[in-house]
Write an enzyme that holds these catalytic residues in place. Structure first.
Site, PDB file in Angstrom:
ATOM      1  N   HIS A 128      -7.108  -6.920   0.731  1.00  0.00           N
ATOM      2  CA  HIS A 128      -6.039  -5.918   0.673  1.00  0.00           C
ATOM      3  C   HIS A 128      -4.943  -6.189   1.698  1.00  0.00           C
ATOM      4  O   HIS A 128      -3.763  -5.981   1.418  1.00  0.00           O
ATOM      5  CB  HIS A 128      -6.647  -4.530   0.904  1.00  0.00           C
ATOM      6  CG  HIS A 128      -5.664  -3.413   0.860  1.00  0.00           C
ATOM      7  ND1 HIS A 128      -4.955  -3.082  -0.277  1.00  0.00           N
ATOM      8  CD2 HIS A 128      -5.262  -2.539   1.821  1.00  0.00           C
ATOM      9  CE1 HIS A 128      -4.173  -2.049  -0.031  1.00  0.00           C
ATOM     10  NE2 HIS A 128      -4.338  -1.706   1.239  1.00  0.00           N
ATOM     11  N   HIS A 148     -11.271   8.341  -0.101  1.00  0.00           N
ATOM     12  CA  HIS A 148     -10.304   8.894   0.849  1.00  0.00           C
ATOM     13  C   HIS A 148      -9.150   9.596   0.151  1.00  0.00           C
ATOM     14  O   HIS A 148      -8.573  10.546   0.696  1.00  0.00           O
ATOM     15  CB  HIS A 148      -9.778   7.791   1.767  1.00  0.00           C
ATOM     16  CG  HIS A 148      -9.077   6.674   1.056  1.00  0.00           C
ATOM     17  ND1 HIS A 148      -9.680   5.886   0.095  1.00  0.00           N
ATOM     18  CD2 HIS A 148      -7.795   6.209   1.166  1.00  0.00           C
ATOM     19  CE1 HIS A 148      -8.813   4.986  -0.349  1.00  0.00           C
ATOM     20  NE2 HIS A 148      -7.674   5.168   0.276  1.00  0.00           N
ATOM     21  N   ASP A 192       0.841  -1.189   0.000  1.00  0.00           N
ATOM     22  CA  ASP A 192       0.000   0.000   0.000  1.00  0.00           C
ATOM     23  C   ASP A 192       0.886   1.252   0.000  1.00  0.00           C
ATOM     24  O   ASP A 192       1.674   1.439  -0.912  1.00  0.00           O
ATOM     25  CB  ASP A 192      -0.961  -0.076   1.196  1.00  0.00           C
ATOM     26  CG  ASP A 192      -2.018   0.999   1.214  1.00  0.00           C
ATOM     27  OD1 ASP A 192      -3.006   0.868   0.462  1.00  0.00           O
ATOM     28  OD2 ASP A 192      -1.862   1.979   1.964  1.00  0.00           O
ATOM     29  N   ARG A 193       0.774   2.133   1.008  1.00  0.00           N
ATOM     30  CA  ARG A 193       1.594   3.350   1.032  1.00  0.00           C
ATOM     31  C   ARG A 193       3.075   2.992   1.026  1.00  0.00           C
ATOM     32  O   ARG A 193       3.877   3.660   0.368  1.00  0.00           O
ATOM     33  CB  ARG A 193       1.281   4.194   2.273  1.00  0.00           C
ATOM     34  CG  ARG A 193      -0.177   4.518   2.513  1.00  0.00           C
ATOM     35  CD  ARG A 193      -0.810   5.204   1.328  1.00  0.00           C
ATOM     36  NE  ARG A 193      -0.265   6.533   1.095  1.00  0.00           N
ATOM     37  CZ  ARG A 193      -0.594   7.289   0.039  1.00  0.00           C
ATOM     38  NH1 ARG A 193      -1.447   6.834  -0.869  1.00  0.00           N
ATOM     39  NH2 ARG A 193      -0.075   8.490  -0.119  1.00  0.00           N
ATOM     40  N   TYR A 226      -0.933  11.470   2.059  1.00  0.00           N
ATOM     41  CA  TYR A 226      -1.875  11.315   0.944  1.00  0.00           C
ATOM     42  C   TYR A 226      -1.920  12.562   0.069  1.00  0.00           C
ATOM     43  O   TYR A 226      -2.024  12.467  -1.165  1.00  0.00           O
ATOM     44  CB  TYR A 226      -3.275  10.991   1.475  1.00  0.00           C
ATOM     45  CG  TYR A 226      -3.506   9.526   1.694  1.00  0.00           C
ATOM     46  CD1 TYR A 226      -4.106   8.744   0.714  1.00  0.00           C
ATOM     47  CD2 TYR A 226      -3.110   8.911   2.868  1.00  0.00           C
ATOM     48  CE1 TYR A 226      -4.315   7.380   0.905  1.00  0.00           C
ATOM     49  CE2 TYR A 226      -3.310   7.550   3.075  1.00  0.00           C
ATOM     50  CZ  TYR A 226      -3.915   6.796   2.087  1.00  0.00           C
ATOM     51  OH  TYR A 226      -4.120   5.447   2.269  1.00  0.00           O
TER      52      TYR A 226
END
Length: 292
Positions: A272, A152, A107-108, A212
């Site tokens: 996920h 988001h 992910d990030r 983000y």
């Protein structure tokens, strides 16, 4: 300090003036750095890291702005660029005595890993990414009502002020929402680990939003410059993604192939949070990557 992976030693490593990361380390052998995703901490790697530590030095930082790591104010729009966060990772490895290392991010953390591979091609020997597209591609594929799944991203891309206020007002509901809807197996994140994640996120709203926001601004500039220059990831790359159905598979492989010269792309049945839901599958992929 916050909870860490059993058998790992937690320490703080300075990566820039006034900024230190909390890092969990165990094992011996060739180094592997594991980067967590949202809304998690390094604890998400607890199953995978423990196995890898049998024959590798495993380094699990909390990313800048997350978990027990420092959360500097983003005064110039650069503090949470993936370029800055990638440099943090290289600084951690070097402080621990490793000039070259394999890197796997979820992910990030996957976005940070991609940037590290592009910016430090002589440092990152192997690169793994779990359930992420390069950010430039993510924005390009989001459109119409299908983009609602990524609401988001749009919320946290807004100028400072409103996103932080809205999320802080209902932090547990906001972060818990993603822990609920992104997991195919809710039991993979037990109550005590979930509480750890929520505690960490509640204390990090401004820095998470800044991370983000960077992916809707400066990160895109860096990605676009690399794509325009024809830069690619030259090291062996392994990508694991959820299978989101017909059409996505072909598109995801094509987009990753445009960035990676030596790509192994696999779809998994887990949700996920695959390192927690299907650690055996993730371990198989990571060990396969390291053997290439």
């Amino acid at each position: 300090m916050a909870r860490t992976i059993p058998g790992f030693q937690q320490q703080r490593v300075e990566v820039a003036e006034g900024v230190a990361l909390s890092v969990a380390v165990a094992g011996a052998g060739s180094p592997v750095v594991l980067l967590h995703g949202f809304p998690q901490t390094h604890l998400m790697w607890r199953h995978v890291a423990a196995d890898l530590a049998a024959d590798h030095t495993v380094i699990c930082p909390d990313l800048r702005g997350y978990g027990a790591s420092d959360k500097p104010a983003d005064t110039d729009g650069q503090a949470y660029s993936k370029r800055t966060m990638a440099a943090d990772v290289v600084a951690v490895a070097r402080a621990l005595g490793h000039d070259r290392f394999a890197l796997v991010g979820h992910d990030r953390g996957g976005l940070v890993a991609i940037r590290a591979g592009l910016d430090f091609p002589d440092v990152v020997t192997h690169l793994g990414a779990l359930d992420i597209l390069p950010m430039l591609d993510s924005w390009e594929v989001l459109h119409g009502t299908s983009a609602a799944v990524a609401f988001h991203l749009y919320l946290m891309a807004q100028p400072p002020g409103l996103p932080e206020a809205m999320i802080s007002a209902s932090a547990d509901a906001f972060f818990g929402y993603f822990l609920d809807i992104w997991a195919n197996d809710p039991d993979a994140i037990p109550a005590d680990v979930r509480a750890e994640y929520l505690d960490a996120c509640r204390a990090a709203v401004p820095s998470i939003v800044a991370d983000y926001r960077a992916s809707a601004t400066v990160d895109l500039e860096h990605d676009a410059a690399d794509r325009d220059a024809g830069r690619k990831l030259g090291m062996p790359v392994a990508v694991l993604q959820q299978d989101w159905g017909p059409g996505f598979s072909e598109a995801a492989v094509a987009r990753w192939s445009a960035w990676a010269s030596d790509l192994d792309h696999t779809f998994v049945s887990a949700g996920h949070f695959m390192a927690e839901e299907a650690p055996a599958e993730v371990l198989k992929a990571v060990r396969g990557l390291l053997a290439r």
